[in-house]
Design a protein around this motif. Sequence first.
Motif, short mmCIF file in Angstrom:
data_model
loop_
_atom_site.label_atom_id
_atom_site.label_comp_id
_atom_site.label_asym_id
_atom_site.label_seq_id
_atom_site.Cartn_x
_atom_site.Cartn_y
_atom_site.Cartn_z
N TYR A 39 -64.40 -16.79 13.12
CA TYR A 39 -63.50 -15.63 13.08
C TYR A 39 -64.21 -14.45 12.43
O TYR A 39 -64.13 -13.31 12.92
CB TYR A 39 -62.24 -15.98 12.30
CG TYR A 39 -61.18 -14.90 12.35
CD1 TYR A 39 -60.16 -14.95 13.29
CD2 TYR A 39 -61.21 -13.83 11.47
CE1 TYR A 39 -59.19 -13.97 13.36
CE2 TYR A 39 -60.25 -12.83 11.53
CZ TYR A 39 -59.24 -12.91 12.47
OH TYR A 39 -58.29 -11.91 12.54
N ALA A 51 -63.68 -11.04 22.24
CA ALA A 51 -62.54 -11.88 22.64
C ALA A 51 -62.95 -13.34 22.78
O ALA A 51 -62.19 -14.24 22.39
CB ALA A 51 -61.96 -11.36 23.95
N HIS A 89 -63.44 -15.06 19.37
CA HIS A 89 -62.13 -15.33 18.78
C HIS A 89 -61.43 -16.49 19.49
O HIS A 89 -60.76 -17.31 18.84
CB HIS A 89 -61.25 -14.08 18.84
CG HIS A 89 -61.47 -13.13 17.69
ND1 HIS A 89 -61.37 -13.53 16.38
CD2 HIS A 89 -61.77 -11.82 17.66
CE1 HIS A 89 -61.60 -12.50 15.59
NE2 HIS A 89 -61.85 -11.44 16.34
N LEU A 90 -61.56 -16.55 20.81
CA LEU A 90 -60.95 -17.65 21.55
C LEU A 90 -61.60 -18.98 21.16
O LEU A 90 -60.90 -20.00 21.03
CB LEU A 90 -61.09 -17.41 23.06
CG LEU A 90 -60.43 -18.45 23.97
CD1 LEU A 90 -58.93 -18.54 23.68
CD2 LEU A 90 -60.67 -18.11 25.44
N PHE A 150 -60.22 -19.95 17.89
CA PHE A 150 -58.85 -20.45 18.04
C PHE A 150 -58.85 -21.87 18.60
O PHE A 150 -58.03 -22.71 18.20
CB PHE A 150 -58.04 -19.53 18.96
CG PHE A 150 -56.59 -19.86 19.02
CD1 PHE A 150 -55.75 -19.59 17.95
CD2 PHE A 150 -56.04 -20.45 20.15
CE1 PHE A 150 -54.41 -19.90 18.00
CE2 PHE A 150 -54.70 -20.77 20.21
CZ PHE A 150 -53.87 -20.49 19.13
N GLN A 153 -52.30 -11.97 17.38
CA GLN A 153 -53.37 -10.96 17.34
C GLN A 153 -54.26 -11.05 18.56
O GLN A 153 -54.59 -10.02 19.18
CB GLN A 153 -54.20 -11.17 16.06
CG GLN A 153 -55.48 -10.36 15.98
CD GLN A 153 -55.29 -8.98 15.40
OE1 GLN A 153 -54.19 -8.45 15.43
NE2 GLN A 153 -56.35 -8.41 14.86
N TRP A 154 -54.66 -12.26 18.94
CA TRP A 154 -55.55 -12.41 20.10
C TRP A 154 -54.83 -12.00 21.38
O TRP A 154 -55.40 -11.29 22.22
CB TRP A 154 -56.04 -13.85 20.22
CG TRP A 154 -57.16 -13.99 21.21
CD1 TRP A 154 -58.51 -13.90 20.96
CD2 TRP A 154 -57.04 -14.20 22.63
NE1 TRP A 154 -59.22 -14.04 22.13
CE2 TRP A 154 -58.35 -14.23 23.16
CE3 TRP A 154 -55.95 -14.36 23.48
CZ2 TRP A 154 -58.59 -14.42 24.51
CZ3 TRP A 154 -56.20 -14.56 24.84
CH2 TRP A 154 -57.51 -14.59 25.34
N SER A 155 -53.58 -12.43 21.53
CA SER A 155 -52.83 -12.11 22.75
C SER A 155 -52.62 -10.60 22.89
O SER A 155 -52.80 -10.03 23.98
CB SER A 155 -51.47 -12.82 22.73
OG SER A 155 -51.64 -14.22 22.66
N PHE A 161 -55.99 -8.92 23.67
CA PHE A 161 -56.38 -9.13 25.07
C PHE A 161 -55.59 -8.22 26.00
O PHE A 161 -56.14 -7.60 26.91
CB PHE A 161 -56.15 -10.60 25.45
CG PHE A 161 -56.52 -10.94 26.86
CD1 PHE A 161 -57.84 -11.21 27.20
CD2 PHE A 161 -55.56 -10.98 27.85
CE1 PHE A 161 -58.20 -11.51 28.51
CE2 PHE A 161 -55.91 -11.28 29.16
CZ PHE A 161 -57.23 -11.55 29.49
N HIS A 208 -54.70 -3.19 14.59
CA HIS A 208 -55.44 -4.37 15.03
C HIS A 208 -56.52 -4.74 14.01
O HIS A 208 -56.69 -5.91 13.64
CB HIS A 208 -56.07 -4.08 16.40
CG HIS A 208 -56.77 -5.24 17.02
ND1 HIS A 208 -56.09 -6.32 17.57
CD2 HIS A 208 -58.09 -5.50 17.21
CE1 HIS A 208 -56.96 -7.19 18.06
NE2 HIS A 208 -58.18 -6.72 17.85
N GLY A 238 -56.39 -7.96 11.55
CA GLY A 238 -57.49 -8.91 11.61
C GLY A 238 -58.02 -9.25 10.22
O GLY A 238 -58.32 -10.41 9.91
#
Length: 242
Positions: free
Chosen positions: A59, A84, A87-88, A91, A131-133, A136, A156, A160
């Motif tokens: 992260y 992205a 981060h994915l 996750f 946050q990720w959604s 994106f 954002h 974060g």
Amino acid sequence: MASGRFYLFCMVLGSLGSLCILFTTYWMQYWRGGFAWDGSVHMFNWHPVLMVSGMVVLYGAASLVYRLPMSWVGPKLPWKVLHAALHLLAFTFTVVGLVAVFQFHNDSKITHLYSLHSWLGIITVIFFACQWSLGFAIFLLPWAPQWLRSLLKPVHVCFGACILSLSITSVISGINEKLIFVLKNGTKPYSSLPSEAVFANSTGILVVAFGLLVLYVLLASPWKRPDPGALTDRQPLLHDRE
């Protein structure tokens, strides 16, 4: 010269992040019996390793993508995708880490989500997913207007940093909770500071140091992406839009 200092700082951060993962792995392997995927306590041992790797180290690395001087010029799309994707990946590690602890609790008939550590952890993961959604949908897909992106960008970034802070808090509270649980009944108590406690506490200090340095780069350092217009900053994504 400034970029050279930045990359040197990144090397320090990378070394510190690697130590966080290695220390956590060594703790679980040497003192807690290693790893398995069978519902036993050895399955639980994946939880701290994956959470430190995902919610803290990966992260943090993903958060610093836009601080790289090489990302300030040229097409912005590859850096958006890298940001992205990292981060994915973080996750994904986090979800697997949660599966490990929930499966262990199920098989051991332990109540779920009763401790402050677990509450903080779940809140952090939920915030991370949101946050990720949102990132994106707003910053990677082409539909959002520029004014909306400009409005949400500081939110954002701030959100974060808050998620990283919550991740660090969750990790160190989890380390403390684990030590309290295992250093009792037939072992040296936590209060006597046996070698496992010293090592685990040191791991927590490394995690805090890594997180604070990442937050410094994100929020307080001079290594920030120049304002739009100062450098070539615009990049079409599917269409000719920021």
